[in-house]
Design a protein around this motif. Structure first.
Motif, PDB file in Angstrom:
ATOM      1  N   CYS A  96      19.503  -7.755  -2.403  1.00  0.00           N
ATOM      2  CA  CYS A  96      17.929  -8.474  -2.226  1.00  0.00           C
ATOM      3  C   CYS A  96      17.871  -9.332  -1.124  1.00  0.00           C
ATOM      4  O   CYS A  96      16.683  -9.111  -0.350  1.00  0.00           O
ATOM      5  CB  CYS A  96      18.079  -9.415  -3.821  1.00  0.00           C
ATOM      6  SG  CYS A  96      18.289  -8.028  -5.194  1.00  0.00           S
ATOM      7  N   THR A 101      14.208  -9.930  -0.894  1.00  0.00           N
ATOM      8  CA  THR A 101      13.765  -9.870  -1.908  1.00  0.00           C
ATOM      9  C   THR A 101      13.352 -11.590  -2.466  1.00  0.00           C
ATOM     10  O   THR A 101      14.430 -11.737  -1.795  1.00  0.00           O
ATOM     11  CB  THR A 101      14.099  -9.219  -2.827  1.00  0.00           C
ATOM     12  OG1 THR A 101      14.289  -7.619  -3.046  1.00  0.00           O
ATOM     13  CG2 THR A 101      13.609  -9.166  -4.585  1.00  0.00           C
ATOM     14  N   GLU A 136      14.326  -7.200  -9.299  1.00  0.00           N
ATOM     15  CA  GLU A 136      13.423  -7.910  -8.500  1.00  0.00           C
ATOM     16  C   GLU A 136      12.879  -7.245  -7.106  1.00  0.00           C
ATOM     17  O   GLU A 136      12.163  -6.996  -6.345  1.00  0.00           O
ATOM     18  CB  GLU A 136      14.186  -9.577  -7.516  1.00  0.00           C
ATOM     19  CG  GLU A 136      14.210 -10.517  -8.507  1.00  0.00           C
ATOM     20  CD  GLU A 136      13.376 -11.217  -8.966  1.00  0.00           C
ATOM     21  OE1 GLU A 136      12.019 -10.858  -8.308  1.00  0.00           O
ATOM     22  OE2 GLU A 136      13.021 -11.011 -10.249  1.00  0.00           O
TER      23      GLU A 136
END
Length: 642
Positions: A96, A101, A136
């Motif tokens: 991520c 993110t 996410e």
């Protein structure tokens, strides 16, 4: 017998791997080596256990065919890699972060850390619970991006990492296969620690997949490596020292001088690890560049990866090549390199040359001049050969040694006869006690170099007609010269075949010589040996026995009765299509006529081709060829288009 041949040093990472190398000048203390041996054996045993317990998926397009990659369930993945909840979540977070993110659930992670220890393995539900974190991000937009991330994680020697991306029309197995292929892809301008170098330091790979929601898929990827990050940092430091020591970044050095320096260094510094390969094949470090630089003992895989790494570091294009397949398994048993000088590539094998110091029998050899080496089939594809074109002739070294024959008996009975335009047949008398014969050749204005080794008293040699060649033969016993021939010279010439001679190419195409003179050489395409051929490409020119001919005709009955034939391309020089040339080709639906010289088509040359067939012709010849190809036995529905 050569080391690489005798000990078959190609043990594949995750299934097939090549030899090893080590540099004695850099060997460590006995205590350090003993610790390394224990670690190497443990990794080797662990790798073998994992491979034996897993069902493999073969990835044949990786840089060495046969690498095994196992697809596991969540529980199997957690157990095999001793994966904890925190490790899985850390892998998710790292992906991520790579995607940019904004992660705001750190408190959740801390709460879970209080209840799950690092050593606890993950249950199915625990792994699935991390999907909140993955929600996410939508993951990687392309397979290329996913591959780049996987490569970056492997370079960090991460054992567990996560990849999420959108589902595609391909199967999930095809997706992961493409991701892994991309992660190991060769990039001439890329990281020297990636590509072939990274691939040959792999030990095992596996993955587990799950639905990522919103039409995405999540892969948990697990890797075992032959080396740790710290060991690779050691290698990087040593490589920097070697580059400085050899002055490989000097602008005054030619490419040849740099390649020669690297090659010499590898051979001078390495001792073949016969002991471990023979008695302890699971010993991990003999297959690694780290083992080569740290211990000074290794097998051909490490010879090849050190050469590759040093070349890559100084901007010289090289690849690791696997081959010499085992007769029973078909798996490669040896590895070497190709390296680029100028616009073409040459073969080099430091492992085998290490046994013949100063003679460079396996250095900068052309494809045909690299005797006793057979490439794995993946290196024989048209795409690979186009990307890495091989030199037509061996590189002539300025200072290659001749074998010393002073004081030894004369080897007699040497004969050299030109048998074809591209072949010379050599023969000589047997020598009592000889276990091998070395064949040396010299061309006009150039020194002698070894072109082959044989246990027989005859040898076929490729030549270019019109050149003069000189040959010497040396008899050897246990590595010592016991007899040597006097020089024999042969002036070769172009040997023109008679009219009507039928020649065959490697792809099974037959050609009939129409005439051959010093000024003009023409042949007719006469057919193909494959009864089930589906596509035939009749070329503009063809090289037969070293002579290039124009293909000016398609012979009578050339493809008659090829019932599975679907497509034919007619070359630019064809002036005549013989009678019944395509008769009975009931599935032939596409004929592409490239020639603008076509003057005649024989009776029934198109009889029985598909009623749906389309004949494509040059736009400038549409009107003429429609008339020319009318009523040749085809149905009226057959179309002729530009």
């Amino acid at each position: 017998m050569k080391k690489g041949k005798k000990y078959l040093a190609l043990l594949l990472a995750a299934v097939v791997a090549t030899g090893s190398l080590q540099i004695t000048a850099c060997a460590e203390t006995k205590n350090e080596s003993s610790v390394q041996k224990e670690t190497g054996e443990e990794i080797g045993v662990q790798m073998q256990q994992l491979k034996e317990e897993s069902e493999p998926l073969t990835l044949p397009d990786l840089s060495l065919e046969g690498v095994e990659a196992a697809e596991l369930t969540e529980d199997e993945f957690a157990a095999k890699f001793n994966a904890s909840q925190i490790q899985i979540e850390e892998a998710d977070r790292e992906m991520c972060a790579d995607l940019g993110t904004d992660l705001q659930d750190a408190e959740t992670g801390m709460a879970e850390q209080k209840t799950v220890s690092v050593n606890d393995t993950v249950s199915v539900n625990a792994v699935s619970g991390t999907t909140d974190l993955l929600a996410e991000t939508q993951g990687y937009a392309t397979l290329e991006d996913a591959s780049a991330y996987v490569c970056s994680q492997m370079l960090k020697r991460k054992e567990i990492f996560t990849v999420k991306l959108a589902k595609s029309k391909d199967s999930s197995q095809q997706n992961i296969r493409n991701i892994l292929l991309g992660a190991f892809a060769y990039d001439e301008n890329g990281n020297p620690q990636a590509g072939d170098y990274l691939y040959y330091h792999m030990a095992y790979m596996a993955w587990q997949q799950q639905d990522g929601g919103n039409d995405t898929i999540v892969y948990r990827i697990g890797m075992l490596y032959r080396t740790t990050l710290e060991e690779e940092q050691y290698v990087t430091g040593r490589v920097a020292q070697i580059i400085t020591q050899l002055d490989l970044r000097s602008a005054s050095k030619t490419e040849y001088e740099k390649v020669r320096s690297i090659y010499d260094y590898v051979m001078d510094a390495i001792t073949y690890d016969t002991y471990h390969y023979t008695n302890m094949p699971s010993y991990n470090y003999m297959y690694t560049t780290y083992g080569a630089l740290h211990d000074g003992y290794a097998v051909c895989q490490a010879y090849a990866t050190l050469f590759y790494r040093l070349c890559a570091e100084v901007g010289i294009s090289a690849r690791v090549i696997a081959g010499n397949p085992d007769a029973s398994t078909g798996k490669p048993t040896h590895g070497w390199n190709i390296v680029r000088l100028g616009d073409v590539y040459y073969n080099v094998d430091a492992t085998w040359d290490d046994e013949f110091p100063g003679y460079y029998l396996f250095f900068l050899r052309s494809k045909n001049g690299f005797f006793e080496h057979t490439r794995d089939k993946q290196y024989e594809t048209a795409a690979f050969e186009a990307a890495f074109p091989m030199a037509a002739n061996n590189y002539v070294l300025p200072d290659q040694k001749e074998i010393n024959t002073q004081g030894v008996p004369v080897l007699g009975g040497v004969k050299a006869v030109q048998t074809k335009n591209d072949r010379v047949s050599l023969s000589w008398s047997q020598v009592t006690g000889a276990d091998s014969f070395y064949i040396y050749r010299a061309e006009s204005g150039k020194g002698y170099y070894c072109i082959g080794i044989t246990t027989n008293t005859a040898y076929q040699n490729e030549i270019t007609p019109g050149n003069t060649y000189r040959y010497r033969i040396y008899a050897r016993q246990n590595g010592q010269t016991i007899a040597g021939s006097e020089e024999i010279s042969l002036k070769t010439k172009t040997m023109l075949p008679k009219k009507g001679t039928v020649c065959r190419t490697k792809d099974g195409y037959r050609y009939k010589v129409l005439f051959a003179t010093s000024k003009s050489k023409k042949v007719a395409f006469a057919g193909v040996s494959d009864k089930n051929v589906k596509k035939v490409m009749i070329p503009k020119t063809v090289k037969l026995d070293g002579i290039t001919y124009q293909v000016t005709e398609i012979g009578a009955n050339a493809l008659k009765g090829k019932k599975k034939l679907k497509t034919v391309s007619v070359g630019e020089n064809v002036t005549k299509i013989g009678k019944n040339a395509f008769a009975g080709c009931s599935k032939l639906v596409n004929i592409v006529v490239k020639s603008k010289k076509l003057k005649s088509a024989g009776k029934n040359s198109l009889q029985g081709i598909s009623a749906k067939a389309v004949i494509y012709v040059p736009s400038s010849k549409l009107k003429k060829y429609r008339t020319l190809l009318q009523k040749k036995g085809q149905k009226k529905s057959v179309k002729i288009k530009k």
